[in-house]
Motif scaffolding. Structure first.
Motif, PDB file in Angstrom:
ATOM      1  N   ASP A 190      10.294  14.870  77.810  1.00 34.04           N
ATOM      2  CA  ASP A 190       9.636  15.912  78.595  1.00 34.04           C
ATOM      3  C   ASP A 190      10.255  16.020  79.985  1.00 34.04           C
ATOM      4  OD1 ASP A 190       8.568  13.820  80.117  1.00 34.04           O
ATOM      5  OD2 ASP A 190       6.654  13.844  79.083  1.00 34.04           O
ATOM      6  N   ASN A 214       9.520  11.224  80.373  1.00 34.11           N
ATOM      7  CA  ASN A 214       8.877  10.385  79.367  1.00 34.11           C
ATOM      8  C   ASN A 214       9.438  10.692  77.982  1.00 34.11           C
ATOM      9  OD1 ASN A 214       7.149   9.445  81.439  1.00 34.11           O
ATOM     10  ND2 ASN A 214       5.787  11.182  81.098  1.00 34.11           N
ATOM     11  N   LYS A 248       8.439  10.344  73.797  1.00 31.63           N
ATOM     12  CA  LYS A 248       7.303  10.174  72.897  1.00 31.63           C
ATOM     13  C   LYS A 248       7.754  10.280  71.448  1.00 31.63           C
ATOM     14  CE  LYS A 248       4.467  12.473  76.413  1.00 31.63           C
ATOM     15  NZ  LYS A 248       3.584  13.608  76.734  1.00 31.63           N
ATOM     16  N   THR A 274       3.354   7.858  73.397  1.00 32.91           N
ATOM     17  CA  THR A 274       4.329   7.673  74.470  1.00 32.91           C
ATOM     18  C   THR A 274       4.969   6.294  74.328  1.00 32.91           C
ATOM     19  OG1 THR A 274       3.064   9.108  75.962  1.00 32.91           O
ATOM     20  CG2 THR A 274       4.688   7.620  76.956  1.00 32.91           C
ATOM     21  N   LYS A 309       7.872   5.533  79.595  1.00 36.66           N
ATOM     22  CA  LYS A 309       7.292   6.245  80.731  1.00 36.66           C
ATOM     23  C   LYS A 309       8.190   6.071  81.942  1.00 36.66           C
ATOM     24  CE  LYS A 309       2.866   7.009  83.051  1.00 36.66           C
ATOM     25  NZ  LYS A 309       2.795   8.415  82.591  1.00 36.66           N
ATOM     26  N   ASP A 328       5.167  26.290  76.370  1.00 39.33           N
ATOM     27  CA  ASP A 328       3.713  26.335  76.470  1.00 39.33           C
ATOM     28  C   ASP A 328       3.086  24.952  76.304  1.00 39.33           C
ATOM     29  OD1 ASP A 328       4.208  25.892  73.837  1.00 39.33           O
ATOM     30  OD2 ASP A 328       3.135  27.642  73.077  1.00 39.33           O
ATOM     31  N   ARG A 329       3.936  23.895  76.301  1.00 39.90           N
ATOM     32  CA  ARG A 329       3.500  22.489  76.239  1.00 39.90           C
ATOM     33  C   ARG A 329       2.926  22.113  74.880  1.00 39.90           C
ATOM     34  NH1 ARG A 329       1.302  20.744  82.240  1.00 39.90           N
ATOM     35  NH2 ARG A 329       2.742  22.058  83.432  1.00 39.90           N
ATOM     36  N   TYR A 330       3.346  22.821  73.860  1.00 39.94           N
ATOM     37  CA  TYR A 330       2.948  22.477  72.503  1.00 39.94           C
ATOM     38  C   TYR A 330       4.148  21.958  71.724  1.00 39.94           C
ATOM     39  CZ  TYR A 330      -1.830  24.289  72.511  1.00 39.94           C
ATOM     40  OH  TYR A 330      -3.176  24.469  72.740  1.00 39.94           O
ATOM     41  N   TYR A 377      -0.871  19.466  71.624  1.00 44.16           N
ATOM     42  CA  TYR A 377      -0.702  19.773  73.043  1.00 44.16           C
ATOM     43  C   TYR A 377      -0.322  18.501  73.796  1.00 44.16           C
ATOM     44  CZ  TYR A 377      -1.680  21.414  77.781  1.00 44.16           C
ATOM     45  OH  TYR A 377      -1.575  21.749  79.106  1.00 44.16           O
ATOM     46  N   VAL A 378       0.728  18.603  74.597  1.00 40.36           N
ATOM     47  CA  VAL A 378       1.147  17.493  75.459  1.00 40.36           C
ATOM     48  C   VAL A 378       1.010  17.949  76.905  1.00 40.36           C
ATOM     49  CG1 VAL A 378       2.674  16.354  73.817  1.00 40.36           C
ATOM     50  CG2 VAL A 378       3.549  18.227  75.190  1.00 40.36           C
ATOM     51  N   THR A 379       0.674  17.032  77.781  1.00 39.51           N
ATOM     52  CA  THR A 379       0.332  17.400  79.157  1.00 39.51           C
ATOM     53  C   THR A 379       1.534  17.844  79.974  1.00 39.51           C
ATOM     54  OG1 THR A 379       0.543  15.062  79.777  1.00 39.51           O
ATOM     55  CG2 THR A 379      -1.650  15.865  79.168  1.00 39.51           C
ATOM     56  N   SER A 380       2.733  17.478  79.566  1.00 40.59           N
ATOM     57  CA  SER A 380       3.942  17.871  80.286  1.00 40.59           C
ATOM     58  C   SER A 380       4.769  18.794  79.402  1.00 40.59           C
ATOM     59  CB  SER A 380       4.756  16.630  80.683  1.00 40.59           C
ATOM     60  OG  SER A 380       5.006  15.827  79.551  1.00 40.59           O
TER      61      SER A 380
END
Length: 393
Positions: free
Chosen positions: A8, A12, A14, A32, A35, A325-327, A355-358
């Motif tokens: 991302d 990070n 994942k 994850t 990090k 769109d962070r998907y 959905y991922v936050t970044s």
């Protein structure tokens, strides 16, 4: 099922696992495994590559926007261990446009033409898995994509006013000339056809338009279709949405030139599918298409995407993609029809999204194929049937 690795914009890394059971229960798990230290220089993941080692380890190489790279291992329990790190000097806002990982080497290429081969030795102990030496080569600047062939004998690149070119991998690191310094204005047009030391083939621009104006060269994505000692088949996408197929043995100009395939922002991402004649492309909008390489026609498009696709990762059973769109999405695959140009009855779709936050920047398939959950459950169900049967004396 297949396991995917994604990076991302925060640095990070994942893992993505998609599990489908016989009861039609679907589960997508994102874990994850690395990090980035926020106290250090901000860095996003620009390139990822994985390979299986002879000692049974799964190796992962990563390149970041701050110029740092590392090689690590990722076990079956999704535990990542960094084994060696190094840093590529940056200049003029360059970025990594390609990375490849073999059993004993890591290849990286930057947009300013810095090519590096870092050899390593792999063993069971961490101190044995290290990078003792590296070799550098110089390519033209303003590159947008770089790919290594499956047999590692050649590599190809393209970019902004840099047409598709194929190099011998071994000779590229023996060359002492500097293409980046010689790629400026040229007095005689004929000299533009001269190959650099290590370069074995270079594409020729398509003919001028109806006004006799030269077409700009904007190679934004490319992929190997096949490679051998005598011929390389490649496909390249342009900023204008065109898709061009090349055969280095047939001609310097494309053997097929399909125009206006991508509608918005040109072709941004491209990956060859594992089925015959299958190619996946994504444009600068929110479109993701499956292409038939025999005709250049769109077989089907994936619906429900609300952001531009940043990376594509096909696997034998499913395909994963990342978007702005962070998907992270998991897609079904439908092979091209046996006869070119025939009607495609079935179409691929979005099976699941997470959905991922970044913002995810790149995703790859780690090239491992596990037993499908349906096979595991069918065997378990058979055991349950026999265990629950009543004993009759």
């Amino acid at each position: 099922m297949s396991r995917f690795l994604l990076g991302d914009d925060l640095g990070n890394i994942k893992t993505l696992r998609y599990i489908s059971t016989h009861k039609e229960e679907v589960k997508t798990r994102v874990t994850t495994v690395y990090k980035h230290d926020s106290s250090h220089e901000p860095a996003s993941v620009q390139q990822l590559a994985s390979s299986s080692q002879t000692n049974g380890l799964k190796a992962l190489a990563a390149a970041f926007s701050n110029g740092s790279c590392f090689i690590s291992t990722v076990n079956e329990d999704d535990v990542l261990e960094v084994l060696s790190e190094w840093k590529e000097p940056r200049s003029g806002g360059s970025k990594f446009v390609g990375i490849a990982l073999t059993e004993d080497s890591v290849f990286t290429c930057t947009s300013n033409g810095m090519l590096r081969k870092s050899a390593f030795t792999a063993g069971q102990q961490k101190d044995v898995f290290k990078i003792p030496e590296s070799h550098c080569g110089t390519l033209p600047s303003r590159l947008l994509d770089w790919r290594l062939s499956e047999d590692t004998q050649t590599f190809a690149y393209g970019g902004d006013e840099v047409d598709l070119s194929v190099w011998n991998t071994e000779l590229a690191f023996e060359s002492r000339s500097s293409p980046a310094l010689t790629s400026g204005p040229i007095k005689k047009r004929k000299r533009n056809d001269d190959l650099f030391p290590g370069e074995i083939w270079r594409a020729r621009n398509i003919p001028n338009d109806h006004l006799n104006l030269r077409h700009p060269i904007r190679i934004t994505a490319l992929s190997y279709l096949s490679s051998s000692a005598v011929s390389n088949n490649l496909v390249a996408g342009t900023q204008f949405g065109d898709l061009r197929r090349y055969d280095t043995r047939a001609a310097r100009r494309p053997v097929s030139n399909w125009t206006a395939i991508a509608k918005v922002g040109g072709i941004k991402s491209m990956q060859k599918g594992l089925a015959d004649h299958e190619l996946f492309i994504a444009d600068g909008g929110s479109s993701l298409y499956a292409i038939d390489l025999r005709t250049g026609k769109i077989l089907y498009g994936y619906k429900g995407l609300s952001g531009a696709v940043t990376s594509i990762a096909p696997s034998p059973m499913i395909m994963a993609s990342t978007a702005l769109d962070r998907y992270v999405r998991v897609h079904s695959l439908v092979s091209p029809p046996p006869v070119a140009g025939s009607h495609q009855e079935r179409k691929g779709g979005v099976l699941e999204k997470a959905y991922v936050t970044s913002i995810p920047t790149v995703i790859i398939w780690d090239k491992t194929v596990n037993k499908t959950p349906s096979e595991e459950y069918s065997a378990q169900d058979d055991d349950d049937v026999w265990n629950n049967m009543e004993n009759i004396s």
